[in-house]
Write a protein that holds these residues in place. Structure first.
Motif: not given
Length: 275
Positions: A213-217, A222-227, A258-260, A266-274
């Motif tokens: 899942r691609e979402e915004v925190t 930018y956050c790429l979520v691996l389920v 995060v526990k689903g 869920e492993v949320r990989l959050i980019s530190n680039t803004t």
């Protein structure tokens, strides 16, 4: 009569007060003024009843409006982007090879036995059809199907500028057909969970990627979520490897666990680039 009494008449909608003298006079046929007054009094009650019902309806409508959410999210940024773009990565080469090989073999045999026209081409069809069918079956056997990807519109806008090259590569690898791998992100999971090694987990307990899942925190990253689905693992098994997730999919990212629902993590990989 010596005195003037009063009578009270009630109904479900209104009530009226008449004196006994008025009732006595009302029975007389020659009282137009009194009839006009009583008629005006009844009309006044009717107007008050209608006004009361109208105000009650407004109160109910206002209460119904207040029970609804004060704001409705209609921003297109939260819309899911449909994945309708054609790409060869979304095509199964196993299906293509198997379908083409079987077609050539079928027509080749039909032409060889003169059931179908083109007997002079039957040898070529059989020659190429057989290896194509074998290759197609081998690819189909070793095929690893892509996982579903949910992309929000705001995340799609940030992907090109904020997602790191590693996150882009991870997304690209898991949404296409792969051949020869046991599962998606097999090499990454092997290093992070150390299959069959001391302090690691058994290979059969490895988490399986279900979707991304691609979402915004909330802070606009930018956050790429691996389920993953992991029936044999606990949340602690993921949390104590959080630093390994960060280092493997880095640099310039942070990770969250995060526990689903059920056995999903869920492993949320959050980019530190803004921006």
């Amino acid at each position: 009569m010596g005195g003037i009494g009063a009578a009270l008449f009630c109904s479900s909608q209104s009530f009226s007060v008449f004196s006994y003298a008025q009732i006595h006079v009302q029975n007389r046929p020659s009282s137009p003024l009194l009839v006009h007054k009583l008629s005006s009094f009844s009309n006044h009650d009717l107007i008050l009843a209608k006004t009361r019902n109208h105000l009650r309806f407004k109160d109910v409508a206002r209460a119904a409006d207040s029970s609804q959410p004060s704001s409705v999210i209609t921003s297109s940024d939260k819309d899911i982007v449909p994945d309708d773009e054609f790409s060869l990565a979304k095509v199964s080469f196993g299906v293509i090879g198997l379908g083409l090989g079987i077609s050539l073999l079928s027509y080749g045999f039909g032409a060889y036995f003169n059931i179908l026209p083109g007997s002079e081409w039957s040898a070529i069809m059989l020659t190429y059809g057989f290896p194509l069918a074998i290759i197609g079956m081998a690819l189909k056997y070793a095929e690893l199907k892509p996982v579903p990807c949910i992309t929000y519109a705001d995340a799609q806008l940030l992907r090109e500028k904020c997602a790191t090259p590693v996150l882009k590569q991870v997304r690209s690898d898991v949404i296409r057909y792969r051949y020869g791998d046991e599962q998606h992100l097999d090499e990454a999971l092997k290093r992070i969970f150390q299959f069959g090694m001391g302090g690691g987990i058994p290979r059969r307990s490895a988490p399986i990627l279900q979707n991304i899942r691609e979402e915004v925190t909330e802070d606009g990253k930018y956050c790429l979520v691996l389920v993953f689905e992991a029936k044999a693992l606990q949340l602690s098994d993921f949390e104590k490897r959080q630093a390994k997730f960060t280092s493997f999919f880095g640099p310039r990212i942070s990770s969250e666990i995060v526990k689903g629902e059920n056995d999903l993590y869920e492993v949320r990989l959050i980019s530190n680039t803004t921006l």
